[in-house]
Each structure stands twice: as structure tokens, then as C-alpha cells.
Design a protein around this motif. Structure first.
Motif, short mmCIF file in Angstrom:
data_model
loop_
_atom_site.label_atom_id
_atom_site.label_comp_id
_atom_site.label_asym_id
_atom_site.label_seq_id
_atom_site.Cartn_x
_atom_site.Cartn_y
_atom_site.Cartn_z
N LEU A 349 56.91 47.64 9.71
CA LEU A 349 58.34 47.93 9.89
C LEU A 349 58.61 49.41 9.65
N THR A 350 57.90 49.99 8.69
CA THR A 350 58.10 51.40 8.35
C THR A 350 57.76 52.29 9.55
N SER A 351 56.62 52.01 10.19
CA SER A 351 56.21 52.90 11.28
C SER A 351 57.13 52.77 12.49
N ARG A 352 57.79 51.64 12.62
CA ARG A 352 58.73 51.47 13.74
C ARG A 352 60.01 52.27 13.54
N ALA A 353 60.46 52.38 12.28
CA ALA A 353 61.78 52.98 12.05
C ALA A 353 61.72 54.41 11.54
N PHE A 354 60.60 54.81 10.92
CA PHE A 354 60.51 56.13 10.29
C PHE A 354 59.48 57.00 11.01
N TYR A 355 59.73 58.29 11.04
CA TYR A 355 58.74 59.21 11.58
C TYR A 355 59.01 60.60 10.99
N GLU A 356 58.21 61.57 11.38
CA GLU A 356 58.41 62.93 10.87
C GLU A 356 58.92 63.83 11.96
N VAL A 357 59.87 64.69 11.63
CA VAL A 357 60.32 65.67 12.60
C VAL A 357 60.49 67.01 11.86
N ASN A 358 59.84 68.02 12.36
CA ASN A 358 59.85 69.36 11.73
C ASN A 358 59.53 69.29 10.24
N GLY A 359 58.57 68.46 9.87
CA GLY A 359 58.17 68.35 8.47
C GLY A 359 59.12 67.53 7.60
N MET A 360 60.15 66.98 8.22
CA MET A 360 61.09 66.17 7.43
C MET A 360 60.95 64.70 7.82
N ARG A 361 61.16 63.82 6.83
CA ARG A 361 61.19 62.40 7.17
C ARG A 361 62.44 62.10 8.00
N ALA A 362 62.25 61.25 8.99
CA ALA A 362 63.39 60.91 9.85
C ALA A 362 63.47 59.40 9.99
N TYR A 363 64.69 58.92 10.18
CA TYR A 363 64.93 57.48 10.29
C TYR A 363 65.78 57.18 11.52
N ARG A 364 65.26 56.26 12.34
CA ARG A 364 66.04 55.79 13.49
C ARG A 364 66.98 54.70 12.98
N THR A 365 68.28 54.98 13.02
CA THR A 365 69.21 54.07 12.35
C THR A 365 69.48 52.79 13.15
N GLY A 366 69.32 52.85 14.48
CA GLY A 366 69.76 51.72 15.30
C GLY A 366 71.28 51.71 15.47
N ASP A 367 71.95 52.72 14.91
CA ASP A 367 73.40 52.86 15.07
C ASP A 367 73.66 53.76 16.28
N ALA A 368 74.70 53.43 17.03
CA ALA A 368 75.10 54.30 18.13
C ALA A 368 76.17 55.27 17.63
N GLY A 369 76.13 56.50 18.15
CA GLY A 369 77.13 57.47 17.72
C GLY A 369 77.26 58.60 18.72
N HIS A 370 78.24 59.45 18.49
CA HIS A 370 78.37 60.66 19.31
C HIS A 370 79.05 61.74 18.48
N TYR A 371 78.94 62.97 18.97
CA TYR A 371 79.62 64.08 18.32
C TYR A 371 80.85 64.50 19.13
N GLN A 372 81.89 64.81 18.40
CA GLN A 372 83.08 65.37 19.03
C GLN A 372 83.71 66.32 18.03
N ASP A 373 84.06 67.53 18.47
CA ASP A 373 84.67 68.55 17.60
C ASP A 373 83.81 68.82 16.36
N GLY A 374 82.51 68.65 16.50
CA GLY A 374 81.62 68.91 15.36
C GLY A 374 81.51 67.75 14.40
N PHE A 375 82.24 66.68 14.65
CA PHE A 375 82.19 65.51 13.77
C PHE A 375 81.36 64.40 14.39
N LEU A 376 80.68 63.66 13.52
CA LEU A 376 79.96 62.47 13.97
C LEU A 376 80.93 61.29 14.04
N PHE A 377 80.78 60.50 15.09
CA PHE A 377 81.55 59.24 15.23
C PHE A 377 80.55 58.10 15.31
#
Lengths: 487, 81
Positions: A349-377
Motif C-alpha cells: 500500500l505504501t508504494s502505491r500511495a507514496f513516492y519521492e519527488v525532488n528528494g522529498m516524500r510525496a503522497y498521492r491523496t486521491g483527492d481532486a482539487g484545483h488552484y484559483q487565485d493562488g488558493f487550493l480548492f
């Protein structure tokens, strides 16, 4: 100063200040630190070469805080468990985590009585070592344990202390969520790190509205931490306002979407208070983005934004692995020090959801979102995970546990929606053979059986018995048609 | 609509079971058909249906423990001027 030092210093700076209130039980900082040291000394002695998790099972008793800190100071991450969890689920969690010990308030009391805490050697966890493990709903019916390291938690605490400007040794934080739910990390560690008082609402106080309002009126809460659903419940009472809680100066939300009417209701009833919205999954340590919701934000946005990322984290919107253009919807991916190292003993489960990007741990949330006016929705889920009154639930978890019951042949669970949010769960059930009794009696039996496997918040409110499910052309249960049957 | 029918309709809608209609002495909390969120939802709905102010802070759980008790409560309240 690391987090243990940050907390421990209050036993010197404000030893008599109340660290925790739960019902009629009080614990001050002197007691919290000396007793957690005593417990740590005991655990170090009895589990010398061991860093396995320690489960702490209770319901908001002061001993739970002693258990958490005692475990961490002896080099063991803790697993917070609430007594509302059925025993079968508790057993599954303990087995999955390979926990070495199960501590209850009574057990903690007896252990610290036996121990002299004066000579404790604190085995503080390294930045990359686990501090706590919180179990969340898993899609196959088995809960999964999110491992939060000291580095994750300190990244979160550093951020909130810097952003929220809590008055040291002066605030009282509302603790609404049980400690098994990571929303509680927000109030627990904000309070302990700033010398605050944590005011826990017990399940008895929450279950009866009249008692709840009386308790809140006597709470002196200055920083309100809850799910938006809980605030909505409180707003149903017209006397819930600044006269009821004159000390309230901040309402701080996480766990689910904050509806504009809840934010505006609070700003109207508590005109001197701030309202804050945050967003983040358990896997990224409680919250990663935040925004203060004022009248200007309310006037401009519906739905409300969830804010901007904390300074040491990145929140990206990806479509097919590539950054989405501004405004376009995609999957929310979080990278930074606050991202968990994964699910305990579940590398798959860990390898499916987590990975490394630019030396940082990253997590795929499975949440949908978008940016508008610099804010996350936040735009909802991309799968069958839902949030119900702040609790994260995998629909597959409820279905798998329902399907495991002896009289159930098949089951589909659908969230019933109200005002655009999940209001309750409805279960469509095909029985193997219909037992005697009315639908209500069968429902009651199923709910009882299910309550041995799942916490109350995961048990469907409605049960609808069918001979067969409407099917899609692919031969799967047609969830859309089933949802229409609820309207 | 009579008080009894209005209460039962709202209760049935919120709890998702017609047992509230069949068994007026059903223990709503003991049988877990109503929780605190459901109680508040019911209070708000009935308050609106009867145009009388009933707030969550006024209600003792014991007074609302069964469908019959809720019906009795509203029958008394609607009589009041």
C-alpha cells in the motif's frame, strides 16, 4: 528545541497549570511530565531493546496523554485507540501494527505508581522515527496504520505555532475528536507545545445536546478545534454565541469541507473571533494548507478555498503525473517533511500511495482539487472514500465487513447526500435467506453484528433489502441507480 | 396534519425506519436509531413544522427517548398559546 523539550518545559515554567480536563478529571503539567517520565522509565526497563508500537486504549482520560508521552519518551511510537472502536477492530489494529503492549488508563495508573521517575533516561525518537501511528479505514475492510515520524509532527507543530500565535500558557483548546482520529493531533499538540489547557468533550457530554451546551458554557475555550459538522450541530442552538463562550477567539477546522453557512454563522455569532479552514489527509500529518475565512473570503468564494500550503511543503495538482494548468482539476499531491513514511507493515500500500519527488516524500491523496487565485480548492474524492461528519471512511471497508456477515449475500453502501455533503450511509443488502422478523428486526441484528467489527460512525443508518441490484452494462451494481432510490 | 402524523413522518425520514411508526415505545437511543446529530436534525425539522421555538439546549434526552414521548411533547407544546 525539539517537541519533547517544548512540552516538558511547562513542568518548570507552569507546573500547576492544568494541561488536561476531561469530565471531572484534571491533570496539571507537573503531573503530566513526572508521570509520563515514570511510565517511560518503566517501558525502557521492561522493553529495553524494542521500538515496537504501544497501543493506548481509552476515552480521553488524562492517562492517555501520559501514555502517549511515556511511550514516545521510551522510544516507542504510540497507537491511539478510542473505546468506541469495537474490540475486533482493536485486535486487528494491534496485530497489524505488531504492538508490544496495550495500555489502558487503569494499567497506566498502576505502572506509574510502581515507578520512581527521578532517574529517567529519555530515549527521544530521531527525526525519522515514528512518533504515533493512526489507523484509518482501508478499502478492503482492513484498517491501515499511517506512520507519523517526529520530523512530520514537528514540521506540523512548528507551522501552526508560527501561524496561529497562541498565547503561551494562556489558551484553552477544545478537543472534540477522539484521540484515534488525527484531527485531535491539532488540538493536543497545539496545546501541549504552547502550555495550553486541553479541554476534552467526552462522548457522554456530546451525546446529549443540553449537556453539551452546558459544558461548553463552562469550558473557557479560547481555541475551538472541531469538524465543521460539530460546529454545525452547535449552531443549531440559538444561544450558542459569544455570550455562551465569551473566551472563544479562534475557530479552527479540519477533517471535512467547511461550508460557507457554518463559517458565516460563526462570524455572526462570535464577531470578535477568527475562523480558519485547513486541509490535509492523515498521511500528511493533520493539515497542510490553511486560510483565514473572513467576510471578504466569504463574499468571494463558494465553495470556500482550503488555503495555501505551509512553507516547507508543496501541494501540486497533477493530471496523468503532470502539473495541471491553473484552474484545471486534478489529483492533489502533497510533498514535504510532513508526509508520512507510509503504512505500517504494508509496503504494498505504501508504494502505491507514496513516492519521492525532488528528494522529498510525496503522497498521492486521491483527492481532486484545483488552484484559483493562488488558493487550493478541494473538489471531492477520486474514488470511493468519503468523509462523514469528519470521519474518513472507505466505502469498501463498510461493504467488506457487511458482506462478511453470515446472512448477507451481497451489499452495496451509498452515502446519502444532503446539501452537497454526505449525511449518512445507506446499505443496500441482498440476504442469503431471509430470516424471520420484520425489516427493522433484521436491520437491528445486522447493526449489532456490524458494531462488533466497525466503529459506530461507519455503521449505515438505513438498510434497504433487495432481491438483486440494478446492474450497469459492465455487470456491476449500478450505484447511480441505487443512489436515486434514496431520493 | 395532526401532530402525531407530523412527528412520525419526520422521525421516519430521519431514522430511515418505519419501526418508529409501528412501535411508539421504541427506545430511540438504546436501539441506536437516533444519535445526537439526528436529534438536532429532528428538533429543527419539528420546530419548523409546528412554527414553535424548540432548541436543542431545551431538550432533555429522556423527554425524547421514544416516538410516543416526542408526540406527547409536541401535543403539549402546540396547545400552549
Amino acid at each position: 528545541m525539539d517537541l519533547i523539550e517544548r512540552i516538558d518545559r511547562w513542568s518548570q515554567l507552569a507546573p500547576d497549570r492544568v494541561a488536561h480536563i476531561s469530565g471531572d478529571q484534571l491533570l496539571n503539567y507537573r503531573e503530566l511530565i513526572s508521570r509520563s517520565n515514570a511510565l517511560a522509565a518503566h517501558l525502557t526497563q521492561t522493553l529495553p531493546n524494542d521500538h515496537s508500537p504501544v497501543a493506548v486504549l481509552g476515552h480521553k482520560e488524562p492517562e492517555m496523554l501520559i501514555g502517549f508521552l511515556g511511550a514516545v519518551k521510551s522510544g516507542h511510537p504510540y497507537i491511539p485507540l478510542d473505546t468506541s472502536l469495537p474490540s475486533q477492530r482493536v485486535e486487528t489494529i494491534i496485530e497489524t501494527a505488531k504492538a508490544s503492549l496495550l495500555l489502558t488508563p487503569e494499567k497506566i495508573q498502576s505502572l506509574i505508581k510502581e515507578k520512581n521517575a527521578s532517574k529517567v533516561e529519555i530515549r527521544r525518537p530521531a527525526l525519522e522515527n515514528a512518533w504515533y501511528i493512526i489507523f484509518t479505514s482501508g478499502s478492503t475492510g482492513e484498517p491501515k496504520g499511517v506512520v507519523i515520524t517526529r520530523g512530520c509532527l514537528e514540521s506540523f507543530v512548528d507551522w501552526i505555532l508560527g501561524e496561529q500565535n497562541f498565547a503561551e500558557a494562556k489558551e484553552t483548546f477544545l478537543n472534540q475528536a477522539p484521540f484515534s482520529f488525527d484531527l485531535s493531533v491539532m488540538d493536543l499538540y497545539s496545546s501541549l507545545a504552547s502550555g495550553g489547557t486541553l479541554f476534552s468533550l467526552t462522548k457522554d457530554q456530546i451525546s446529549e445536546p443540553k449537556l453539551l451546551y452546558q459544558t461548553l458554557a463552562e469550558s473557557n475555550v479560547s481555541v475551538w478545534v472541531s469538524t465543521p459538522s460539530f460546529a454545525r450541530l452547535c449552531l443549531a442552538e440559538p444561544t450558542f454565541n459569544e455570550k455562551m463562550i465569551p473566551t472563544a477567539r479562534k475557530f479552527w477546522f479540519c477533517g471535512e469541507t467547511l461550508a460557507p453557512e457554518v463559517a458565516s454563522g460563526l462570524l455572526n455569532r462570535f464577531p470578535k473571533a477568527e475562523v480558519w479552514n485547513t486541509y490535509g489527509p492523515t498521511e500528511a500529518t493533520v493539515a497542510t494548507t490553511s486560510i483565514r475565512i473572513d467576510q471578504d473570503v466569504l463574499a468571494r468564494y463558494n465553495p470556500l478555498p482550503v488555503g495555501r500550503a505551509k512553507p516547507d511543503s508543496e501541494v501540486k495538482i497533477l493530471v496523468d503525473g503532470n502539473p495541471a494548468p491553473v484552474g484545471e482539476r486534478g489529483e492533489i499531491v502533497i510533498a514535504g517533511k510532513n508526509v508520512s513514511i507510509g503504512y505500517i507493515h504494508r509496503p504494498d500500500l505504501t508504494s502505491r500511495a507514496f513516492y519521492e519527488v525532488n528528494g522529498m516524500r510525496a503522497y498521492r491523496t486521491g483527492d481532486a482539487g484545483h488552484y484559483q487565485d493562488g488558493f487550493l480548492f478541494f473538489d471531492g474524492r477520486m474514488d470511493f472514500q468519503i468523509k462523514l461528519h469528519g470521519y474518513r471512511i472507505e466505502i469498501g471497508d463498510v461493504e467488506a465487513n457487511l458482506q462478511a456477515l453470515t446472512i448477507v449475500q451481497d451489499a452495496v453502501v451509498i452515502p446519502a447526500m444532503k446539501n452537497g455533503q454526505a449525511d449518512h450511509l445507506a446499505a443496500f443488502v441482498i440476504l442469503k435467506a431471509r430470516p424471520s422478523g420484520s425489516d427493522f428486526q433484521i436491520t437491528r441484528g445486522l447493526k449489532r453484528e456490524l458494531s462488533e467489527r466497525l466503529p459506530d460512525y461507519m455503521i449505515p443508518r438505513k438498510f434497504i433489502f433487495l432481491e438483486g441490484f440494478p446492474m450497469t452494462t459492465n455487470g456491476k451494481a449500478d450505484r447511480r441507480k441505487l443512489a436515486e432510490m434514496l431520493q | 396534519m395532526p401532530v402525531k402524523e407530523t412527528v412520525l413522518k419526520e422521525l421516519e425520514n430521519i431514522t430511515g425506519t418505519d419501526e418508529v411508526r409501528k412501535n411508539l415505545d421504541l427506545d430511540l437511543f438504546g436501539e441506536k436509531v437516533l444519535d445526537s446529530l439526528g436529534t438536532v436534525e429532528l428538533i429543527l425539522a419539528l420546530s419548523e413544522d409546528f412554527s414553535i421555538e424548540v432548541t436543542p439546549g431545551q431538550i432533555d434526552r429522556e423527554l425524547w427517548a421514544t416516538p410516543r414521548k416526542i408526540i406527547d411533547y409536541f401535543q403539549e407544546r402546540v396547545k400552549q398559546p
